[in-house]
Enzyme design. Sequence first.
Site, PDB file in Angstrom:
ATOM      1  N   ASN A 166       0.872  -1.178   0.000  1.00 21.55           N
ATOM      2  CA  ASN A 166       0.000   0.000   0.000  1.00 21.55           C
ATOM      3  C   ASN A 166       0.907   1.226   0.000  1.00 21.55           C
ATOM      4  O   ASN A 166       1.374   1.668   1.043  1.00 21.55           O
ATOM      5  CB  ASN A 166      -0.891  -0.037   1.246  1.00 21.55           C
ATOM      6  CG  ASN A 166      -1.816   1.162   1.324  1.00 21.55           C
ATOM      7  OD1 ASN A 166      -1.762   2.063   0.481  1.00 21.55           O
ATOM      8  ND2 ASN A 166      -2.659   1.184   2.327  1.00 21.55           N
ATOM      9  N   HIS A 182     -12.550   3.308  -0.175  1.00 22.54           N
ATOM     10  CA  HIS A 182     -12.544   2.328   0.933  1.00 22.54           C
ATOM     11  C   HIS A 182     -13.344   1.091   0.532  1.00 22.54           C
ATOM     12  O   HIS A 182     -13.847   0.363   1.401  1.00 22.54           O
ATOM     13  CB  HIS A 182     -13.167   2.882   2.225  1.00 22.54           C
ATOM     14  CG  HIS A 182     -12.360   3.938   2.925  1.00 22.54           C
ATOM     15  ND1 HIS A 182     -12.948   4.917   3.706  1.00 22.54           N
ATOM     16  CD2 HIS A 182     -11.036   4.169   2.986  1.00 22.54           C
ATOM     17  CE1 HIS A 182     -12.013   5.696   4.205  1.00 22.54           C
ATOM     18  NE2 HIS A 182     -10.838   5.267   3.774  1.00 22.54           N
ATOM     19  N   ARG A 236      -9.609  15.734   6.719  1.00 22.16           N
ATOM     20  CA  ARG A 236     -10.437  16.175   5.578  1.00 22.16           C
ATOM     21  C   ARG A 236     -11.786  16.697   6.065  1.00 22.16           C
ATOM     22  O   ARG A 236     -12.367  16.146   6.996  1.00 22.16           O
ATOM     23  CB  ARG A 236     -10.685  15.015   4.616  1.00 22.16           C
ATOM     24  CG  ARG A 236      -9.466  14.587   3.863  1.00 22.16           C
ATOM     25  CD  ARG A 236      -9.775  13.437   2.917  1.00 22.16           C
ATOM     26  NE  ARG A 236      -8.686  12.483   2.937  1.00 22.16           N
ATOM     27  CZ  ARG A 236      -8.830  11.165   2.859  1.00 22.16           C
ATOM     28  NH1 ARG A 236     -10.022  10.629   2.735  1.00 22.16           N
ATOM     29  NH2 ARG A 236      -7.775  10.396   2.897  1.00 22.16           N
ATOM     30  N   ASP A 240      -5.765  12.673  15.745  1.00 23.88           N
ATOM     31  CA  ASP A 240      -5.827  11.367  16.404  1.00 23.88           C
ATOM     32  C   ASP A 240      -6.962  11.369  17.433  1.00 23.88           C
ATOM     33  O   ASP A 240      -6.988  12.196  18.333  1.00 23.88           O
ATOM     34  CB  ASP A 240      -4.485  11.069  17.082  1.00 23.88           C
ATOM     35  CG  ASP A 240      -4.418   9.636  17.567  1.00 23.88           C
ATOM     36  OD1 ASP A 240      -5.349   9.198  18.271  1.00 23.88           O
ATOM     37  OD2 ASP A 240      -3.431   8.950  17.238  1.00 23.88           O
ATOM     38  N   VAL A 279     -11.221   4.017  14.552  1.00 23.60           N
ATOM     39  CA  VAL A 279     -12.174   4.650  15.471  1.00 23.60           C
ATOM     40  C   VAL A 279     -13.387   3.736  15.675  1.00 23.60           C
ATOM     41  O   VAL A 279     -13.827   3.495  16.806  1.00 23.60           O
ATOM     42  CB  VAL A 279     -12.619   6.029  14.925  1.00 23.60           C
ATOM     43  CG1 VAL A 279     -13.655   6.658  15.819  1.00 23.60           C
ATOM     44  CG2 VAL A 279     -11.408   6.946  14.752  1.00 23.60           C
ATOM     45  N   GLY A 280     -13.908   3.216  14.592  1.00 25.15           N
ATOM     46  CA  GLY A 280     -15.112   2.374  14.669  1.00 25.15           C
ATOM     47  C   GLY A 280     -14.906   1.124  15.506  1.00 25.15           C
ATOM     48  O   GLY A 280     -15.803   0.683  16.229  1.00 25.15           O
ATOM     49  N   GLU A 327      -8.111  -5.059   5.188  1.00 21.13           N
ATOM     50  CA  GLU A 327      -7.968  -4.782   3.757  1.00 21.13           C
ATOM     51  C   GLU A 327      -6.813  -5.577   3.156  1.00 21.13           C
ATOM     52  O   GLU A 327      -6.877  -5.997   2.006  1.00 21.13           O
ATOM     53  CB  GLU A 327      -7.742  -3.279   3.548  1.00 21.13           C
ATOM     54  CG  GLU A 327      -9.001  -2.463   3.777  1.00 21.13           C
ATOM     55  CD  GLU A 327      -8.727  -0.989   4.030  1.00 21.13           C
ATOM     56  OE1 GLU A 327      -8.333  -0.645   5.158  1.00 21.13           O
ATOM     57  OE2 GLU A 327      -8.895  -0.190   3.108  1.00 21.13           O
TER      58      GLU A 327
HETATM   59  P1  AMP Z   1      -7.145   3.820  10.797  1.00 23.07           P
HETATM   60  O1  AMP Z   1      -7.085   4.880   9.738  1.00 23.07           O
HETATM   61  O2  AMP Z   1      -8.193   2.791  10.555  1.00 23.07           O
HETATM   62  O3  AMP Z   1      -5.802   3.237  11.130  1.00 23.07           O
HETATM   63  O4  AMP Z   1      -7.613   4.572  12.141  1.00 23.07           O
HETATM   64  C1  AMP Z   1      -6.853   5.582  12.726  1.00 23.07           C
HETATM   65  C2  AMP Z   1      -7.713   6.297  13.764  1.00 23.07           C
HETATM   66  O5  AMP Z   1      -8.166   5.358  14.760  1.00 23.07           O
HETATM   67  C3  AMP Z   1      -6.951   7.406  14.536  1.00 23.07           C
HETATM   68  O6  AMP Z   1      -7.741   8.575  14.618  1.00 23.07           O
HETATM   69  C4  AMP Z   1      -6.801   6.793  15.912  1.00 23.07           C
HETATM   70  O7  AMP Z   1      -6.780   7.764  16.907  1.00 23.07           O
HETATM   71  C5  AMP Z   1      -8.054   5.953  16.033  1.00 23.07           C
HETATM   72  N1  AMP Z   1      -7.908   4.968  17.107  1.00 23.07           N
HETATM   73  C6  AMP Z   1      -7.035   3.949  17.169  1.00 23.07           C
HETATM   74  N2  AMP Z   1      -7.162   3.319  18.361  1.00 23.07           N
HETATM   75  C7  AMP Z   1      -8.114   3.980  19.065  1.00 23.07           C
HETATM   76  C8  AMP Z   1      -8.701   3.843  20.357  1.00 23.07           C
HETATM   77  N3  AMP Z   1      -8.315   2.882  21.188  1.00 23.07           N
HETATM   78  N4  AMP Z   1      -9.692   4.704  20.718  1.00 23.07           N
HETATM   79  C9  AMP Z   1     -10.081   5.688  19.892  1.00 23.07           C
HETATM   80  N5  AMP Z   1      -9.560   5.883  18.660  1.00 23.07           N
HETATM   81  C10 AMP Z   1      -8.599   5.036  18.260  1.00 23.07           C
END
Ligand code: AMP
Length: 394
Positions: free
Chosen positions: A7, A176, A235, A276, A325-326, A378
Amino acid sequence: MSVLVVNSGSSSVKFQLVEPSSGESLASGLVEQIGEPEGRIVLEFRGEETEKRREIADHGAGLSAAFEMLRDAGVELGSEVTAVGHRVVHGGEVFFRPTLIDDDVLKKIADLSELAPLHNPPNVLGIEVARHQLPDVPHVAVFDTAFFHGLPDAAKTYAIDRDVAQAHGIRRYGFHGTSHEYVSQQVAQFFGRADLNQIVLHLGNGASASAIRAGDPIDTSMGLTPLEGLVMGTRSGDIDPGVVMHLRRSAGMDVDEIDELLNRRSGLKGLAGVNDFRVLGQRIDDGDADAQLAYDVYIHRLRKYIGAYMLALGRLDVIAFTAGVGENSTGVRADALANLEGFGIEIDADRNALRSKDIRAISADSSTVTVLVVPTNEELAIARAAETVAQNID
Ligand code: AMP
């Protein structure tokens, strides 16, 4: 035998060696701070993490360094890797299924850079270097837009002059897609049913929602580019296009400056200074009003999309949360679906608070809609797609 998944993104290169049938990740790594005085390469292999810091001039040098680290760790790339799967962001109208890469395909992916100037050029560089390093295995492009290729006309068409739209490839493509497809398939497997109506919420640093009817997407929140839709880490998501003209005319910003503003200095970062979610949460706990507003705008937009997709689907069976986040933020899940009991949606607080790496239901027994947390993968989806294409070469 394994598939190397690459990636090659705008600011980093991620790679993973995946065993497609078991789903096991044999090695994974990241090259970041490309073009900065001190770049960083991290490799995780057999439970051990190795880190190197040195100047990495560009994506080509980054991927070469990653290959070198894999070889140093004892991975026999030449004999162990049966295919390389490349994540490619924009497939335009041309590519809507995993595609074996040859010179002609690579040129067409490069030509699509007009639609995805931030994404396709680094994807192309990654493919070029990987083909050079591993010339004897099939390289397969897996497109982020592919899953949404068949969106209904009403969902994919922008209400602008049709000739202009046609001349410039302007439509809603969606992104996505690999994650939305993988997650919706996991949901179908979890229930043993293919006829489900689902809303999938991919909430990571980038974020998107999709409405899926019996496996096929009928709408998604990202559009011509990944800028449309939900509020994201950096964004803006949906914005009145009049803002762009206003910035051009009144603030004297040129198109690159506006592009940079909306893609890199907006969203949570623009409103609260951080992208974050964990840091945002800490700031909210500390009473930071900007962080609270950023969170409120994020949740407001998310709920708008959930409501719109409930109506688009007519009947809703499942809401699935995925990505950083989800999968991890109990608060976002609770707030996104708060006070929807009248619509048959109710989260169970204890289930929502449980931490697990597995697919799990977090809705109350009384909820008619099942709410799930579904870890996305993914890389595995790309590895499996690449293997299938590689096995079917004449
Ligand atoms: P991704 O792009 O799927 O890697 O997700 C990145 C986002 O997930 C960032 O904003 C991280 O702060 C959030 N994230 C990762 N772990 C946690 C957590 N334990 N609680 C809240 N947000 C998280």
